[in-house]
Scaffold this motif. Structure first.
Motif, PDB file in Angstrom:
ATOM      1  N   UNK A  28       0.835  -1.200   0.000  1.00 53.98           N
ATOM      2  CA  UNK A  28       0.000   0.000   0.000  1.00 53.98           C
ATOM      3  C   UNK A  28       0.873   1.255   0.000  1.00 53.98           C
ATOM      4  N   UNK A  29       1.955   1.231   0.769  1.00 48.96           N
ATOM      5  CA  UNK A  29       2.868   2.379   0.831  1.00 48.96           C
ATOM      6  C   UNK A  29       3.588   2.599  -0.505  1.00 48.96           C
ATOM      7  N   UNK A  30       3.969   1.527  -1.175  1.00 47.96           N
ATOM      8  CA  UNK A  30       4.629   1.655  -2.481  1.00 47.96           C
ATOM      9  C   UNK A  30       3.663   2.241  -3.500  1.00 47.96           C
ATOM     10  N   UNK A  31       2.428   1.763  -3.492  1.00 45.38           N
ATOM     11  CA  UNK A  31       1.403   2.328  -4.381  1.00 45.38           C
ATOM     12  C   UNK A  31       1.196   3.801  -4.046  1.00 45.38           C
ATOM     13  N   UNK A  32       1.125   4.119  -2.764  1.00 42.98           N
ATOM     14  CA  UNK A  32       0.947   5.505  -2.341  1.00 42.98           C
ATOM     15  C   UNK A  32       2.083   6.407  -2.798  1.00 42.98           C
ATOM     16  N   UNK A  33       3.317   5.914  -2.707  1.00 44.13           N
ATOM     17  CA  UNK A  33       4.461   6.711  -3.165  1.00 44.13           C
ATOM     18  C   UNK A  33       4.385   6.956  -4.670  1.00 44.13           C
ATOM     19  N   UNK A  34       3.970   5.942  -5.404  1.00 45.19           N
ATOM     20  CA  UNK A  34       3.835   6.081  -6.854  1.00 45.19           C
ATOM     21  C   UNK A  34       2.765   7.106  -7.206  1.00 45.19           C
ATOM     22  N   UNK A  35       1.625   7.001  -6.561  1.00 47.66           N
ATOM     23  CA  UNK A  35       0.538   7.929  -6.875  1.00 47.66           C
ATOM     24  C   UNK A  35       0.796   9.324  -6.295  1.00 47.66           C
ATOM     25  N   UNK A  36       1.634   9.424  -5.277  1.00 51.51           N
ATOM     26  CA  UNK A  36       2.072  10.725  -4.761  1.00 51.51           C
ATOM     27  C   UNK A  36       2.812  11.485  -5.856  1.00 51.51           C
ATOM     28  N   UNK A 138       1.889  17.061   1.778  1.00 52.03           N
ATOM     29  CA  UNK A 138       2.441  16.287   2.885  1.00 52.03           C
ATOM     30  C   UNK A 138       1.381  16.055   3.967  1.00 52.03           C
ATOM     31  N   UNK A 139       0.925  17.117   4.598  1.00 49.67           N
ATOM     32  CA  UNK A 139      -0.054  16.956   5.677  1.00 49.67           C
ATOM     33  C   UNK A 139      -1.364  16.363   5.148  1.00 49.67           C
ATOM     34  N   UNK A 140      -1.880  16.940   4.075  1.00 48.80           N
ATOM     35  CA  UNK A 140      -3.127  16.438   3.500  1.00 48.80           C
ATOM     36  C   UNK A 140      -3.021  14.997   3.048  1.00 48.80           C
ATOM     37  N   UNK A 141      -1.908  14.675   2.399  1.00 47.93           N
ATOM     38  CA  UNK A 141      -1.710  13.315   1.919  1.00 47.93           C
ATOM     39  C   UNK A 141      -1.594  12.330   3.070  1.00 47.93           C
ATOM     40  N   UNK A 142      -0.881  12.686   4.122  1.00 40.59           N
ATOM     41  CA  UNK A 142      -0.747  11.779   5.266  1.00 40.59           C
ATOM     42  C   UNK A 142      -2.105  11.510   5.927  1.00 40.59           C
ATOM     43  N   UNK A 143      -2.881  12.561   6.147  1.00 41.49           N
ATOM     44  CA  UNK A 143      -4.206  12.375   6.749  1.00 41.49           C
ATOM     45  C   UNK A 143      -5.124  11.559   5.834  1.00 41.49           C
ATOM     46  N   UNK A 144      -5.128  11.892   4.548  1.00 37.26           N
ATOM     47  CA  UNK A 144      -5.979  11.178   3.594  1.00 37.26           C
ATOM     48  C   UNK A 144      -5.543   9.724   3.441  1.00 37.26           C
ATOM     49  N   UNK A 145      -4.235   9.474   3.457  1.00 35.25           N
ATOM     50  CA  UNK A 145      -3.732   8.102   3.317  1.00 35.25           C
ATOM     51  C   UNK A 145      -4.110   7.253   4.518  1.00 35.25           C
ATOM     52  N   UNK A 146      -3.984   7.785   5.708  1.00 29.98           N
ATOM     53  CA  UNK A 146      -4.390   7.034   6.903  1.00 29.98           C
ATOM     54  C   UNK A 146      -5.877   6.682   6.825  1.00 29.98           C
ATOM     55  N   UNK A 147      -6.691   7.640   6.433  1.00 32.24           N
ATOM     56  CA  UNK A 147      -8.125   7.390   6.274  1.00 32.24           C
ATOM     57  C   UNK A 147      -8.380   6.325   5.213  1.00 32.24           C
ATOM     58  N   UNK A 148      -7.718   6.443   4.044  1.00 33.32           N
ATOM     59  CA  UNK A 148      -7.928   5.483   2.952  1.00 33.32           C
ATOM     60  C   UNK A 148      -7.499   4.077   3.348  1.00 33.32           C
ATOM     61  N   UNK A 149      -6.368   3.938   4.012  1.00 35.56           N
ATOM     62  CA  UNK A 149      -5.896   2.605   4.400  1.00 35.56           C
ATOM     63  C   UNK A 149      -6.924   1.932   5.300  1.00 35.56           C
ATOM     64  N   UNK A 150      -7.402   2.657   6.286  1.00 35.89           N
ATOM     65  CA  UNK A 150      -8.424   2.108   7.181  1.00 35.89           C
ATOM     66  C   UNK A 150      -9.688   1.750   6.392  1.00 35.89           C
ATOM     67  N   UNK A 151     -10.178   2.661   5.563  1.00 28.09           N
ATOM     68  CA  UNK A 151     -11.423   2.441   4.828  1.00 28.09           C
ATOM     69  C   UNK A 151     -11.284   1.316   3.806  1.00 28.09           C
ATOM     70  N   UNK A 152     -10.154   1.248   3.124  1.00 28.16           N
ATOM     71  CA  UNK A 152      -9.976   0.202   2.116  1.00 28.16           C
ATOM     72  C   UNK A 152      -9.963  -1.176   2.761  1.00 28.16           C
ATOM     73  N   UNK A 153      -9.221  -1.316   3.864  1.00 24.26           N
ATOM     74  CA  UNK A 153      -9.167  -2.623   4.536  1.00 24.26           C
ATOM     75  C   UNK A 153     -10.520  -3.005   5.128  1.00 24.26           C
TER      76      UNK A 153
END
Length: 171
Positions: A28-36, A138-153
């Motif tokens: 998930x983190x690798x995908x996130x870095x790519x889409x970042x 940075x801040x927006x992406x970190x908050x959104x990523x934490x939310x997405x990881x939880x919601x996706x799982x």
């Protein structure tokens, strides 16, 4: 050997065990870095050219392009051992939660620009760009990523497929 297994084989043992245990999060983190990179590339391309006077719209468009790539990569790689839903249902949930994450990301960017007034002419161009990146990427992406990881799982890719399928697609 799968790409993740190849990378993990080169990691020192104490860390390798933790990474293997959290393989899904690593993917998930690798995908996130790519889409970042995709998000920011599209954002800056648009905001420095055709959407110079509409940076929030440019950011939204960057996120949307990255979101589409994110779905394909997460579905086919990060969470491919999960699922069980029809693809249309899964995709709808993915884009609903990603839309909410988009709002989280844009809120931090808008806060920087329009509440803190970190924009030209109130600040220098350099300060504006640093604030845009810091709050919007940075801040927006970190908050959104934490939310997405939880919601996706929990909601989008919720349950493991049968053990046979999980072994077939491991990696």
């Amino acid at each position: 050997m799968a790409m993740v297994d190849n990378v993990l084989s080169r990691v020192p043992e104490p860390m390798r065990g933790a990474l293997i245990k959290h393989r899904e999060l690593l993917k998930f983190a690798i995908v996130g870095a790519t889409t970042f990179v995709i998000d920011n590339g599209v954002w800056y391309l648009l905001k420095l050219t055709v959407l110079e006077d509409k940076p929030t719209t440019a950011k939204a468009m960057g996120i949307i392009v990255a979101m589409i790539c994110n779905y394909v990569l997460n579905r086919e790689w990060s969470f491919r051992t999960r699922g069980g839903r029809e693809r249309s249902h899964e995709a709808a949930l993915f884009f609903i939660f990603s839309g909410l994450a988009l709002l989280i990301n844009l809120a931090t960017f808008a806060f920087s620009r329009y509440v803190l007034d970190l924009r030209v002419p109130d600040v220098s161009r350099l300060t504006q760009e640093l604030a845009d990146f810091g709050f919007g990427s940075v801040i927006g992406m970190l908050l959104a990523t934490a939310f997405r990881y939880w919601a996706f799982k929990k909601w989008v890719f919720p349950d493991e497929l049968d053990g046979h399928r999980a072994e077939e697609v491991r990696g």
